[in-house]
Each structure stands twice: as structure tokens, then as C-alpha cells.
Design a protein around this motif. Structure first.
Motif, PDB file in Angstrom:
ATOM      1  N   LEU A 125       3.223   5.173  -1.820  1.00  0.00           N
ATOM      2  CA  LEU A 125       3.057   4.827  -0.628  1.00  0.00           C
ATOM      3  C   LEU A 125       4.183   5.613   0.350  1.00  0.00           C
ATOM      4  CD1 LEU A 125       2.247   0.974  -0.671  1.00  0.00           C
ATOM      5  CD2 LEU A 125       0.673   2.703  -0.373  1.00  0.00           C
ATOM      6  N   PRO A 126       3.780   5.848   1.861  1.00  0.00           N
ATOM      7  CA  PRO A 126       4.581   6.299   2.716  1.00  0.00           C
ATOM      8  C   PRO A 126       5.518   5.089   3.022  1.00  0.00           C
ATOM      9  CG  PRO A 126       2.401   5.771   3.675  1.00  0.00           C
ATOM     10  CD  PRO A 126       2.274   5.839   2.381  1.00  0.00           C
TER      11      PRO A 126
ATOM     12  N   ASP B  37       5.948   1.355   2.287  1.00  0.00           N
ATOM     13  CA  ASP B  37       6.888   1.047   1.002  1.00  0.00           C
ATOM     14  C   ASP B  37       7.735   0.292   0.969  1.00  0.00           C
ATOM     15  OD1 ASP B  37       6.050   1.693  -1.599  1.00  0.00           O
ATOM     16  OD2 ASP B  37       7.541   3.016  -1.906  1.00  0.00           O
TER      17      ASP B  37
ATOM     18  N   TRP C  12     -10.412  -0.419   2.234  1.00  0.00           N
ATOM     19  CA  TRP C  12      -9.320   0.324   1.813  1.00  0.00           C
ATOM     20  C   TRP C  12      -8.674  -0.319   0.615  1.00  0.00           C
ATOM     21  CZ3 TRP C  12      -7.646  -0.209   7.572  1.00  0.00           C
ATOM     22  CH2 TRP C  12      -8.494   0.817   8.395  1.00  0.00           C
TER      23      TRP C  12
ATOM     24  N   LEU D 292      -7.353   1.225  -3.058  1.00  0.00           N
ATOM     25  CA  LEU D 292      -6.332   1.233  -3.832  1.00  0.00           C
ATOM     26  C   LEU D 292      -6.144   0.486  -4.935  1.00  0.00           C
ATOM     27  CD1 LEU D 292      -3.822   0.797  -0.583  1.00  0.00           C
ATOM     28  CD2 LEU D 292      -4.551   3.167  -1.704  1.00  0.00           C
TER      29      LEU D 292
ATOM     30  N   THR E 214      -9.436  11.920  -3.767  1.00  0.00           N
ATOM     31  CA  THR E 214      -8.810  11.838  -2.477  1.00  0.00           C
ATOM     32  C   THR E 214      -8.843  10.790  -2.010  1.00  0.00           C
ATOM     33  OG1 THR E 214     -10.574  12.855  -1.454  1.00  0.00           O
ATOM     34  CG2 THR E 214      -8.851  14.399  -2.630  1.00  0.00           C
TER      35      THR E 214
ATOM     36  N   ALA F 131      -7.806   7.470  -2.538  1.00  0.00           N
ATOM     37  CA  ALA F 131      -6.860   6.632  -2.531  1.00  0.00           C
ATOM     38  C   ALA F 131      -5.787   7.189  -1.272  1.00  0.00           C
ATOM     39  CB  ALA F 131      -5.903   6.496  -3.734  1.00  0.00           C
ATOM     40  N   LYS F 132      -5.598   8.356  -1.276  1.00  0.00           N
ATOM     41  CA  LYS F 132      -4.753   8.962  -0.404  1.00  0.00           C
ATOM     42  C   LYS F 132      -5.364   8.848   1.018  1.00  0.00           C
ATOM     43  CE  LYS F 132      -2.512  13.249   1.110  1.00  0.00           C
ATOM     44  NZ  LYS F 132      -2.038  14.773   0.778  1.00  0.00           N
ATOM     45  N   GLU F 133      -6.297   8.981   1.384  1.00  0.00           N
ATOM     46  CA  GLU F 133      -7.252   8.856   2.468  1.00  0.00           C
ATOM     47  C   GLU F 133      -7.138   7.272   2.897  1.00  0.00           C
ATOM     48  OE1 GLU F 133     -11.329   9.992   1.735  1.00  0.00           O
ATOM     49  OE2 GLU F 133     -10.699  12.117   1.430  1.00  0.00           O
TER      50      GLU F 133
ATOM     51  N   VAL G   6      -4.710   5.242   2.383  1.00  0.00           N
ATOM     52  CA  VAL G   6      -3.348   5.081   2.581  1.00  0.00           C
ATOM     53  C   VAL G   6      -3.180   5.505   4.204  1.00  0.00           C
ATOM     54  CG1 VAL G   6      -1.105   5.860   2.542  1.00  0.00           C
ATOM     55  CG2 VAL G   6      -2.329   4.927   0.422  1.00  0.00           C
ATOM     56  N   VAL G   7      -3.567   6.898   4.212  1.00  0.00           N
ATOM     57  CA  VAL G   7      -3.704   7.497   5.598  1.00  0.00           C
ATOM     58  C   VAL G   7      -4.327   6.316   6.821  1.00  0.00           C
ATOM     59  CG1 VAL G   7      -4.378   9.334   7.069  1.00  0.00           C
ATOM     60  CG2 VAL G   7      -3.567   9.700   4.862  1.00  0.00           C
TER      61      VAL G   7
END
Length: 406
Positions: free
Chosen positions: A74-75, A79, A162, A166, A175, A177-179, A181-182
């Protein structure tokens, strides 16, 4: 999570059979994660309980060896949460919010929780068929936790989507999961900005006050001097409370209902003795808890677990599911028995990382089941139990859907 002894076939549909074989073969196993990284898996109750409270096992990823499995990436703004912290930061942040989740404070939510449950059941009508996860087990916890934090209604469905991505990533959507998180990062950034402009009577507004003014929440929600939150800690805390408060309780409610519908003797007992519902929630948690594994940990120095030497920085996975069905602690552990002594079960953790929202999850599950038993007396499973689909996750245990008639 393949091992040298077992290819782990069936870990999604029936993880308990796999864990039973591992637990009886040895207390600790070297395993490989889906990303190929190596870890140690601990399966027996005594070892898991001791490890959960061990000061030598840290959740702080800075103790991990290069290449070790560190879990979800996570960012930093999401995090910096309690699942990655040890004292003194863990102590500092936890004591700021722990009073919001005491049993006494949570009990004050009983009436609005029941009102929410009744509204959801009103929408179902008096007879029909539905997916109880989508119609009831998921919307109840997301409504409760969003009301507590102060999340607007229009964003609640987005957050459910979302979170689902995750918890159980879809391999066909690499992609996604990354989307998610964003999207969540943008969501929380805007939510905090909105709350700063227009504070309200909710937990998130109180936490923002802690961040911006200093201090911590007292029993009456007033601030006292002392502690502060960084902006990343504030956002990460909001994320954790919302994520865990929704996901874990949804899965616990769903599994509990399935347990009752597939054990008519236990259902009859609970209908005859509804006063035993709070105690029954503990057995549901032990028997089919929402977390198969505790958050990964890293030894701060070489140590011995279950007779196995684990080097500093290696990843240690503690199987809550295996421990809670260890016959050395719980006789006939695969049997759902609402009258058993469940004291010491580890579904909600143990030690300083014991689930902050445990009182909330317990009460929500109790109220969800109580409302169902009262309002839908002929509730029945509308599928073969063997054909029900579970989340494709090695960490979280929950139904994708629960078809019922009523």
C-alpha cells in the motif's frame, strides 16, 4: 500456499482439512506464498497463541529480510496503520481511539444497529429468495462503520467494491488491486478535506481534531494534551477502521448464518434460548472466523517456534484457523457446538494486536442474527452447501454469496 508435504489442494473450499494434515504432521512448516516468497507457517494452538503475544515477533515490515513476504503493498498514506506498527507508535495511536470501541461505548450503538438490520429486512419483504451476503450481511456492517466514521451514503458501495478487490484479487484483472488502492487513496484524501471544512459528530471528525489540534480522545470524546497523529497515520487509521470494520464482520455474519442453516440442532437450540446468542457468536468466530491467518510477523532476532529455529527477518504466518480447530485445545473441533467453552479462541487475535473493533464486531453479529431469527423464522439455505463458493483468498474466509429462501 504450497508446502513440501502438501500441494494445498482445497485450501479455498475447505482449508481446515489441509490445516489438519499440516497441524498433525508438524507444528511449523516452511511454505511458499503465491508470489514465490518463503515463510514459516505455525499451526498448533499453543504455538500460535504464544507467538501472537511474543515481543520477539514484530509486525513492522522494517524487520523483514529482503525478498520476504510482506503482504499487501500500500502507499504510505494507507500503510501507516496499526497492523504495521509496534510500540511506541502502536501504543500512541491505539490509545487515541480505543475508547471509541470499548464494550460500553459500542453498546450505545445497539439500538441504531437493530434499526439498520430491521430496515434491511423490511426491504426483503416477508417471503422470497435472496443472496443474504449482498442483501444483508454486507450492507449492515458497512452502514454501521460508515455511520460511525461519518462516510457519506453515496460512497459506501464504492468502498465495498474496492475492499472486495483487495481481499480476493481476480487473476484475470491484474491491475484491479492497484486501481482500487488509487481510488481509495483519492477517496480518503477528499473525505478528510471535506471533514476539515465541515466537521460533524462522528469519529473521523474527532480523529481530525486529534491530528490538527493535538491530544487524544477521552471517555467523553474530549481532547487531552499529549499525542498527535501524522497525516499518513490519520488517513491510514481511517482506512483500517473502515476496511476491517466492514470486511471481517460481513464474513462473520455470513459464516454464522451458514453454520445455523446447516446445523438445525444448533439453530433450534438458539431459537429456544436466544439469551445465549452473545456466547454463540464466540463459537461462530472460533469455528469459521473471517481471518485464516494473522497479519504476517518478522522475528527481531533468531528464535524458536514449535521446536523450529526461525531466523531474524523471516516471514512468520500464524494460522488462526488451524489453532482454533486444534483438538489439543478444543475437543471435537470441527463440530459447531454453541454450548462449548470457547474461552481463549484466537479468531480476534491475542496480545497487543488484539482486534481493536472486537466489541463492535461481536455486537453487530449478535444483532444481525437476532433480527434474522425473529423476523425470518423459516429462513433456509437455497443451495447445496457443497456448491457454495468461498472467496479465493488464503487469508480471508468468507462466502461470495449465500442463497436463501424465507
Amino acid at each position: 500456499m504450497p508446502t513440501s508435504q502438501d500441494p494445498a489442494a482445497g485450501l479455498i473450499d475447505n482449508p481446515y482439512a489441509v490445516y489438519e494434515r499440516l497441524r498433525e504432521a508438524a507444528p511449523v512448516h516452511r511454505v511458499a506464498g503465491t508470489d514465490g516468497s518463503s515463510a514459516w507457517l505455525v499451526t498448533r494452538y499453543d504455538d500460535v497463541r504464544e507467538a501472537l503475544a511474543s515481543p520477539l515477533l514484530s509486525v513492522d515490515k522494517r524487520h523483514a529480510l529482503p525478498g520476504s513476504s510482506k503482504g499487501l503493498a500500500l502507499p504510505s498514506a494507507l500503510d501507516a496503520n496499526l497492523l504495521n506498527m509496534e510500540a511506541p507508535d502502536h501504543t500512541r495511536i491505539r490509545r487515541m481511539v480505543v475508547r471509541a470501541f470499548t464494550s460500553r461505548r459500542v453498546e450505545q450503538l445497539r439500538t441504531p444497529m437493530r434499526e439498520t438490520a430491521d430496515r434491511l429486512l423490511d426491504a426483503l419483504g416477508t417471503h422470497g429468495r435472496t443472496d443474504l451476503i449482498a442483501a444483508y450481511a454486507a450492507p449492515l456492517p458497512i452502514t454501521v462503520i460508515c455511520d460511525l466514521l461519518g462516510v457519506p451514503d453515496e460512497h459506501r458501495l464504492d468502498f465495498r467494491v474496492w475492499t472486495d478487490v483487495l481481499v480476493a484479487p481476480d487473476p484475470s484483472r491484474p491491475t484491479a488491486a492497484k486501481e482500487a488502492v488509487v481510488a481509495m487513496l483519492g477517496f480518503f484524501t477528499q473525505l478528510l478535506a471535506d471533514k476539515r471544512k465541515e466537521p460533524a459528530d462522528d469519529l473521523l471528525s474527532d480523529l481530525i481534531a486529534v491530528r490538527d489540534e493535538g491530544g487524544r480522545l477521552t471517555e467523553s470524546n474530549r481532547l487531552t494534551d499529549g499525542d498527535r497523529l501524522t497525516e499518513d497515520e490519520l488517513m491510514s487509521l481511517a482506512f483500517l477502521i473502515l476496511f476491517a470494520g466492514y470486511e471481517n464482520t460481513t464474513q462473520l455474519i455470513g459464516s454464522a448464518v451458514l453454520g445455523l442453516l446447516t446445523h438445525p440442532d444448533q439453530l433450534a437450540t438458539l431459537r429456544a434460548h436466544p439469551e445465549q446468542l452473545a456466547a454463540a457468536v464466540e463459537e461462530f468466530s472460533r469455528h469459521e472466523g473471517p481471518a485464516l491467518l494473522a497479519i504476517r510477523r518478522f522475528p527481531t532476532e533468531d528464535m524458536t517456534i514449535g521446536g523450529v529455529t526461525v531466523a531474524a527477518g523471516e516471514t512468520v504466518l500464524l494460522s488462526l484457523a488451524a489453532a482454533n480447530r486444534d483438538p489439543r485445545r478444543f475437543p471435537d473441533p470441527d463440530r459447531l457446538d454453541l454450548g462449548r467453552d470457547t474461552s481463549g479462541h484466537l479468531a480476534l487475535g491475542h496480545g497487543i494486536h488484539y482486534c481493536l473493533g472486537a466489541p463492535l464486531a461481536r455486537l453487530e453479529t449478535e444483532i444481525a442474527l437476532s433480527a434474522l431469527l425473529e423476523r425470518l423464522p423459516d429462513l433456509a439455505l437455497d443451495a447445496d452447501p457443497a456448491e457454495l463458493r468461498w472467496r479465493p483468498s488464503l487469508r480471508a474466509r468468507g462466502l461470495l454469496a449465500l442463497p436463501v429462501t424465507y
